[in-house]
Design an enzyme around this catalytic site. Structure first.
Site, PDB file in Angstrom:
ATOM      1  N   LYS A  83       1.088  -1.159  -0.356  1.00 41.55           N
ATOM      2  CA  LYS A  83       0.155   0.192  -0.096  1.00 41.55           C
ATOM      3  C   LYS A  83       1.314   1.333   0.245  1.00 41.55           C
ATOM      4  O   LYS A  83       1.332   1.437   1.130  1.00 41.55           O
ATOM      5  CB  LYS A  83      -0.815   0.076   1.362  1.00 41.55           C
ATOM      6  CG  LYS A  83      -2.025   1.110   1.440  1.00 41.55           C
ATOM      7  CD  LYS A  83      -2.973   1.278   2.360  1.00 41.55           C
ATOM      8  CE  LYS A  83      -3.421   2.410   2.056  1.00 41.55           C
ATOM      9  NZ  LYS A  83      -4.946   2.446   3.736  1.00 41.55           N
ATOM     10  N   LYS A 128      -2.439  -1.455  -3.680  1.00 47.15           N
ATOM     11  CA  LYS A 128      -2.912  -0.526  -4.087  1.00 47.15           C
ATOM     12  C   LYS A 128      -2.018   1.198  -3.875  1.00 47.15           C
ATOM     13  O   LYS A 128      -0.970   0.752  -3.182  1.00 47.15           O
ATOM     14  CB  LYS A 128      -3.925  -0.465  -2.227  1.00 47.15           C
ATOM     15  CG  LYS A 128      -5.191   1.155  -2.245  1.00 47.15           C
ATOM     16  CD  LYS A 128      -5.202   1.064  -0.474  1.00 47.15           C
ATOM     17  CE  LYS A 128      -5.961   2.073  -0.277  1.00 47.15           C
ATOM     18  NZ  LYS A 128      -5.874   2.037   0.677  1.00 47.15           N
TER      19      LYS A 128
HETATM   20  C1  PBG Z   1      -7.354   3.773   5.637  1.00 46.01           C
HETATM   21  C2  PBG Z   1      -7.704   2.871   4.034  1.00 46.01           C
HETATM   22  C3  PBG Z   1      -7.798   4.175   3.231  1.00 46.01           C
HETATM   23  C4  PBG Z   1      -7.915   3.902   1.557  1.00 46.01           C
HETATM   24  C5  PBG Z   1      -8.391   2.219   2.502  1.00 46.01           C
HETATM   25  N1  PBG Z   1      -8.266   2.523   3.674  1.00 46.01           N
HETATM   26  C6  PBG Z   1      -6.561   5.494   2.835  1.00 46.01           C
HETATM   27  C7  PBG Z   1      -5.679   6.500   3.863  1.00 46.01           C
HETATM   28  O1  PBG Z   1      -4.547   5.283   4.080  1.00 46.01           O
HETATM   29  O2  PBG Z   1      -5.439   6.918   4.018  1.00 46.01           O
HETATM   30  C8  PBG Z   1      -8.403   4.400   0.483  1.00 46.01           C
HETATM   31  C9  PBG Z   1      -9.063   3.981  -0.565  1.00 46.01           C
HETATM   32  C10 PBG Z   1      -8.735   4.561  -1.631  1.00 46.01           C
HETATM   33  O3  PBG Z   1      -9.038   5.970  -1.293  1.00 46.01           O
HETATM   34  O4  PBG Z   1     -10.110   3.928  -2.198  1.00 46.01           O
HETATM   35  N2  PBG Z   1      -6.074   3.401   6.175  1.00 46.01           N
END
Ligand code: PBG
Length: 323
Positions: free
Chosen positions: A195, A248
């Site tokens: 991520k 992601k």
């Molecule tokens: C939480 C999380 C995030 C997303 C999914 N889980 C945001 C972040 O890390 O700030 C992003 C999903 C999206 O942008 O659609 N940790």
């Protein structure tokens, strides 16, 4: 044997031939719909930066789940917006937390739908970070305990799958151990393994009310410049017991989707994140692109790169067109 013996256009001539040689197809089975669950009843708060997406109270989300299942989408992933936030994110692991209350209601509305829960603290902490803060940074090991607690409480409420998105080191192992100890050895973990620290999350943070109140997430989410590191993250999560790994965001990281699939050959999810959705929506609304064609092309590219599952805000809309 080059041209004129070989003519690539022969197999592009008619739609029936194109159908015969088509290599990748999108199916409702590939899709997972994210839902934002908020307190109240009959609540549907449209999210300005994500046209067509809303925060929904449990009753409204239950209806959405029915419709989602009806168009053939097998799964939803839940994000909770708690009534109150605090430094320890206690709403994330409260027995009567928003997600803990939502799961049974959604399962009742759509019994066959796979209910995945996002496990993180950022929606539940008043500082908006994904864990406990010590000296201005997220404390890894203390956060693990809370993530494990959150996971067990989701499983106890009936979650079908747990999806940690925090990017703490060792969280898959900590969650697996706690789930097993509490009798949930059959609950799979979908790990947000690679991520990235991405500007594409902008609209989500409005939707989930989870923007960090100071600093940013660079000390735990990955640097967009790094690819090899993603493979290490995936390898570690698999060692720790992840059943499904995720890359992601999806679009700027198609190379990683490809590399992870090639290298590990395990079930792979890709998150077509909020910013990727909103860009298409915004350009579509302006009439600058054909929204549905662009959407289909983007989702297809994610699948062609190697993703088995695509988490996307388009899930229900696109599934409807695939029936
Ligand atoms: C939480 C999380 C995030 C997303 C999914 N889980 C945001 C972040 O890390 O700030 C992003 C999903 C999206 O942008 O659609 N940790």
């Amino acid at each position: 044997m080059p041209f004129p013996t070989v003519r690539m256009r022969r197999l592009r001539r008619t739609e029936s031939i194109r159908r015969m040689v088509r290599e990748t197809r999108l199916s409702p089975d590939d899709l997972i719909l994210p839902l934002f669950i908020c307190p109240g009843e009959g609540v549907q708060n449209d999210i300005a930066s994500m046209p067509g997406v809303a925060q929904m109270s449990i009753d409204v989300a239950a209806e959405a789940c029915k419709k989602t299942a009806d168009v053939g989408v097998p799964a939803v992933i839940l994000f909770g917006i708690p009534p109150n936030k605090d430094a320890m994110g206690t709403g994330a692991y409260a027995d009567d937390g928003i997600i803990q209350r939502a799961i049974p209601a959604l399962k009742e509305a759509a019994p066959d739908l796979c209910v995945i829960t996002d496990v993180c603290l950022c929606e539940y902490t008043d500082h908006g970070h994904c864990g406990v803060i010590h000296n201005g940074d997220v404390h890894n090991d203390e956060t693990l305990e809370l993530l494990a607690k959150e996971s067990v409480s989701h499983a106890r409420a009936g979650a079908d799958m747990i999806a940690p998105s925090d990017m703490m080191d060792g969280r898959v192992a900590a969650i697996r151990k706690s789930l097993d100890a509490e009798g949930f050895s059959q609950t799979p973990i979908m790990a947000y393994a690679a991520k990235y620290n991405s500007a594409f999350y902008g609209p989500f943070r409005e939707a989930a009310e989870s923007a960090p109140q100071f600093g940013d997430r660079r000390s735990y989410q990955m640097d967009p410049a790094n690819g090899d590191e993603a493979l290490r993250e995936v390898a570690l999560d698999l060692q720790e017991g992840a059943d499904i790994v995720m890359v992601k965001p999806a679009l700027s990281y198609l190379d990683l989707i490809y590399r992870v699939k090639e290298r590990f050959g395990v079930p792979l999810a890709a998150y077509n994140v909020s910013g990727e959705y909103s860009l298409i929506k915004a350009a579509g609304e302006k009439g600058w692109v054909d929204e549905s064609r662009l959407r289909d092309e983007v989702l297809l590219s994610i699948k062609r790169a190697g993703a088995d599952m695509i988490i996307t805000y388009f899930a229900a809309d696109v599934a409807r067109t695939l029936r």
